[in-house]
Design a protein around this motif. Structure first.
Motif, mmCIF file in Angstrom:
data_model
loop_
_atom_site.group_PDB
_atom_site.id
_atom_site.type_symbol
_atom_site.label_atom_id
_atom_site.label_comp_id
_atom_site.label_asym_id
_atom_site.label_seq_id
_atom_site.Cartn_x
_atom_site.Cartn_y
_atom_site.Cartn_z
ATOM 1 N N GLN A 130 11.322 15.855 54.545
ATOM 2 C CA GLN A 130 12.158 14.751 54.093
ATOM 3 C C GLN A 130 13.000 15.140 52.885
ATOM 4 N N GLN A 131 12.415 15.961 52.021
ATOM 5 C CA GLN A 131 13.115 16.315 50.786
ATOM 6 C C GLN A 131 14.172 17.388 50.968
ATOM 7 N N HIS A 132 14.098 18.168 52.033
ATOM 8 C CA HIS A 132 14.982 19.324 52.116
ATOM 9 C C HIS A 132 15.728 19.450 53.426
ATOM 10 N N SER A 160 12.103 24.934 48.856
ATOM 11 C CA SER A 160 11.215 24.032 48.121
ATOM 12 C C SER A 160 10.162 24.825 47.375
ATOM 13 N N ASN A 164 6.551 15.365 53.689
ATOM 14 C CA ASN A 164 7.352 15.236 52.483
ATOM 15 C C ASN A 164 8.345 16.388 52.343
ATOM 16 N N THR A 185 10.523 16.244 41.815
ATOM 17 C CA THR A 185 10.167 15.253 42.830
ATOM 18 C C THR A 185 11.067 14.027 42.724
ATOM 19 N N SER A 186 11.775 13.893 41.590
ATOM 20 C CA SER A 186 12.665 12.741 41.477
ATOM 21 C C SER A 186 13.981 13.242 40.901
ATOM 22 N N GLY A 208 19.037 14.786 42.318
ATOM 23 C CA GLY A 208 19.131 15.786 43.386
ATOM 24 C C GLY A 208 20.334 16.680 43.328
#
Lengths: 788, 133
Positions: free
Chosen positions: A71-73, A90, A68, B129-130, B133
């Motif tokens: 994927q997010q950063h 993060s 995760n 988390t949502s 962005g």
């Protein structure tokens, strides 16, 4: 891989708990084995966390989007350097960083103190291990912050890194700050151990002094990098905004500065013990507070990243630390009070005490201003906040007095200084300060800014005094052992690294403050709108808008300008621009989507020793955006197959319908659309060049800004010199008992007094008295060594 | 004067200075501060007064007007409550519809007039988390 990581993390948590328990059972009169076991457990913790970090970095490097965090950063297009640094952009990655750096620092501290400080080490180990357990526990048990969380099925690409963060300074800034915050844990843990066991002499300070200095240096570097990034990358042209998160890093740095000075008094004279205990507790608590502020929505700040699950827990830890430490200090007050008293106001000890007060006052003012929204909410029900002018009003006078003290402190000797010696020593710096003040008042417009003038004068005082110290120290050395001046200078610095390293830090700070004063008081700031071909004059510089520029690539539009600048007979070009990025994680979209993502400013900067020319551009692209909106609308109409659309459109529309029915055709369809779009996007963007549209330029002329960065680097170099251990030839084996350490310290005091005398800070009679006192104290210690 | 008395005097002086500084700090902070208000709290407020507006920029509402911009700001948690804003000065890079901002200024006839160069846009959240962005 991720599950392996989770296992390692869980093991790390258990190891930390085990280390803490083992350390607690090792306190008191028990066998050495338990101390060794707890130390090895901390080494093990370090190894496990290193494995965790390695796993995450490998996942980033390999684009493993089942993680995760990756994927997010990160994304496939993110450059490798930023992929590896993305871990700490993060929440969960930065917690892991905190725990990892702590485990490294703790391992180093325990390695350095193995076999020493027998009573204190177990307690210190327990504190460090408990804090490590807290942070690893947070990752495992607080919601949503496990770095090894996975996504199933693994997506094909990630969201990518915010383009604002894709800058080298931005990637180094967080780890520097964290290392600074974390490294203060070590002196704190040893202080707690010293308080619990009532071993309140300077032993705990000697063992952890280097960690405090390293922490201070990292924190300072982090602050400097943040300020520089803000100045060169953001579109506002400033380097400090008194934003809550900036203040949150500055406050522990100020308290750390006070601590580093105040412990010298305890080492040399055994005084200010209560101050030192309170200062390290304050420094560590503020470091935790800094960590907390970035993660909670508590204060409105440009950096505050919304509500998070982690905030309340860190606040809880801060509460425990504060209440526990205060209780501990209060219960040990009798042991902390020193027998000795400050002999005279004109001595280094009293200057250090005033220094403590000044730094605490500065920190308190910043604290009050930062938390004022919460304070006012308590009293008035409304969150009210204070802006930069309020902060400036209180910090400016304090900073000016502090600059004065960076000059006064080094000029004074320990214990006392006679008035004759004082006159000799203060004469040159005072004269230079007066000359500078008068000169600036007459020759420049500095007289209109009294605060700045005062700062320049005091900084001149300080720098002259410091230069004088170096000169006299070298001269003293030369008179003792001959040789040339440069050689004597090198010799005296390398034999007294702490002292001269400290002087270099002071010089760096004085230069840095000169830069700040000049750039804030004498800045020229203009907004001017120009069409291509037009020009303007700002502060003696002619700036001509030569032509607009456009750049297009797959993620960004860049609209900019080429400016021809003529300054003092020299010509050069500046190319400020604005970049508009597509939102990350979106595969295809309209051409207009370029304006939905981030925008960054590329600043046109011409730095110089005298002043910086800083220009940012806000191009008027409204015509371009109108055309793009029209083109997107046309495209939409086209693929719907509206009547009268060209045959290419109809072909694409048919392809899209087919792809909707048959997923395997989608990549082909996407590629076709992309190509069509790319050509159109480029054509539309380039239409800006023919528009002859005006652009608004913010022009800032900042005097002496470069000296801020130079001053900061000088200060860091000084810190490095002070941290550097003595060279092999002079290194004696580390003292293996408290008494030995005391003896070493007393010898150092005698040497310092000789140097002070040779440098003219002590008159002959004062030196004779002091030398006799010190030697008497040394004999007492030696007697105790011989008769245990 | 014996050292003990000298020390006491020094302590009293130091504490006195500290109390004075603290007093000045507290006094000026309450008068120099501006209250933080969300749009819902500014609806119907009479003109004048200085506030710090916090909230989210309404998407699609940003218009360039001469040297400055016009846009609407809504409550963080309630998009239905919004207030029109005019502003001239530096526009931070992250500024766009949907972002949270902080702006100092006054209210004039139902519109919030931002003070020059005081627009702060929050960096998009790194830690949610949502969100956009």
């Amino acid at each position: 891989m991720a599950s392996l990581g989770s296992v390692f993390l869980a093991l790390a948590f258990l190891t930390a708990i085990f280390a803490a328990i083992a350390a607690l059972t090792a306190t008191g009169d028990v066998e050495e084995r338990l101390v060794e076991i707890s130390r090895r457990a901390v080494y093990g913790l370090c190894a496990l966390l290193t494995l965790c970090v390695a796993l995450i970095e490998v996942a980033f490097a390999r684009d493993d989007f089942s993680f995760n965090i990756v994927q997010q950063h990160s994304s496939i297009e993110t450059p490798t350097f930023y992929k590896l640094a993305a871990m700490w952009s993060s929440q969960e990655g930065s917690l892991l960083l905190w725990a990892w750096v702590l485990s490294i620092a703790a391992s180093l501290a325990l390695y350095a103190t193995r076999g020493k400080l027998r009573e204190i080490v177990p307690w210190a180990t327990a504190v460090m291990a408990a804090i490590a357990a807290f942070f690893t526990g947070l990752m495992l048990f607080a919601g949503g912050v496990n770095p090894f969380a996975t996504l199933d099925p693994a997506p094909a690409d990630g969201i990518g890194l915010n383009p604002l963060l894709q800058h080298p300074s931005m990637m180094i800034h967080p780890p520097m700050l964290y290392s600074g915050y974390v490294a203060f844990t070590i002196p704190f843990a040893f202080a707690v151990g010293a308080l619990i066991t009532r071993r309140l002499d300077a032993a705990w300070i000697r063992s952890t002094r280097r960690f405090a200095l390293i922490a201070w240096a990292f924190l300072g570097l982090g602050l400097l990098l943040g300020a520089r990034w803000s100045y060169t990358e953001l579109g506002w042209g400033g380097y400090w905004a008194w934003d809550p998160v900036e203040n949150a890093a500055l406050m522990p740095w100020l308290m750390g500065t006070a601590f580093l000075h105040s412990i010298m008094v305890q080492e040399k004279r055994g005084m200010l013990k209560v101050w030192n205990a309170c200062l390290i507790v304050a420094t560590f608590s503020l470091a935790l507070l800094g960590t907390f502020l970035v993660r909670s929505g508590v204060l409105q700040s440009i950096h505050a990243f919304g509500d998070s699950t982690v905030g309340p827990y860190i606040l809880g830890l801060i509460g425990v630390v504060l209440i526990g430490s205060t209780a501990l200090i209060v219960s040990r007050l009798d042991d902390l009070r020193s027998q000795k008293r400050i002999d005279s106001l004109a001595s280094r000890e009293s200057v250090f005490l005033v220094n403590n007060f000044l730094l605490v006052a500065l920190c308190a003012a910043i604290f009050w201003g930062t938390f004022f929204p919460l304070i006012s909410e308590l009293f008035t029900g409304d969150k009210a906040s204070l802006a930069a002018p309020w902060f400036d009003r209180y910090t400016t006078p304090l900073a000016i007095v502090l600059v004065l003290f960076t000059g006064i402190g080094p000029l004074l000797a320990w214990r006392r200084i006679s008035w004759d010696a004082a006159k000799r020593v203060f004469l040159a710096p005072a004269v230079v300060a007066a000359v500078v003040a008068i000169g600036l008042a007459l020759l420049t417009d500095a007289a209109g800014k009294p605060w700045a003038l005062a700062l320049f004068a005091f900084a001149a005082f300080s720098l002259t005094g410091l230069a004088q110290e170096f000169w006299r120290g070298a001269a003293a050395r030369r008179s003792l052992s001959g040789g040339s001046m440069p050689a004597a200078l090198v010799a005296v610095v390398s034999r007294n690294r702490r002292r001269y390293g400290g002087y270099i830090v002071h010089a760096g700070v004085a230069v840095l403050l000169i830069g700040i004063a000049a750039s804030s008081s004498f800045q020229t700031n203009r907004d001017v709108q120009l069409r291509p071909g037009e020009s303007t004059v700002v502060d003696g510089r002619t700036i001509a808008y030569e032509r607009p520029t456009v750049g297009v690539d797959s993620n960004a539009f860049t609209f900019g300008a080429v400016l021809g600048v003529e300054q003092g007979g020299k010509r050069f070009l500046l190319r400020p621009s604005r970049r508009f990025f597509r939102p990350t994680g979106v595969e295809t979209g309209t051409i207009g989507s370029f304006f939905d993502g981030e925008a960054t400013s590329e600043v046109g900067l011409k730095a110089g020793a005298g002043s910086d020319l800083w220009i940012a551009v806000q191009p008027d692209i409204s015509a371009v955006r109108r055309r793009i909106r029209a083109a997107d609308a046309d495209f939409r109409a086209c693929i719907r197959g509206a009547p009268g659309t060209p045959s290419q459109c109809r072909a694409v529309a048919r392809l899209m319908q087919a792809a909707a029915a048959n997923p395997r055709l989608r990549p082909v369809a996407s590629a076709q659309i992309d190509t069509l779009q790319a050509a159109t996007a480029e054509r539309l963007a380039k239409s800006y060049l023919a528009d002859d549209a005006p652009a608004t330029f913010r022009v800032i002329v900042n005097p002496l800004v470069t000296w801020i960065w130079i001053g900061g680097l000088i200060a860091l170099a000084g810190a490095l010199i002070a941290i550097w251990p003595g060279r092999g030839a002079r290194r004696r084996p580390a003292p293996d008992s408290e008494l030995e350490a005391l003896k070493e310290a007393k010898y150092r005091e005698i040497r310092d007094a000789e140097l002070d005398h040779a440098a003219g800070k002590l008159s002959d009679e004062d030196f004779a008295i002091l030398d006799a006192e010190l030697r008497k104290e040394a004999v007492e210690i030696l007697d105790r060594v011989r008769v245990p | 004067m014996d050292p003990g008395r000298k020390r006491k005097i020094r302590l009293v002086v130091a504490l006195g200075v500290a109390v004075l500084l603290a007093g000045a700090l507290v006094y000026t902070s309450f008068s120099a501060s501006s209250e933080a208000k969300e749009p819902s709290q500014l609806v119907g407020v009479s003109s004048g007064g200085s506030y710090e507006l916090t909230g989210k920029v309404v998407k699609g509402s940003v218009r360039h007007e001469g040297e400055g911009i016009r846009f609407r700001v809504a409550d963080r948690d309630d998009a239905s409550q919004s207030i029109p804003v005019t502003y001239t000065g530096t526009i931070p890079d992250p500024f766009r519809g949907g972002r949270e901002i902080v702006l100092s200024g006054t209210v004039e006839n139902g519109t919030f007039v931002g003070e020059r160069d005081t627009l702060v846009t929050k960096c998009p959240s790194k830690f949610t988390t949502s969100g956009d962005g």
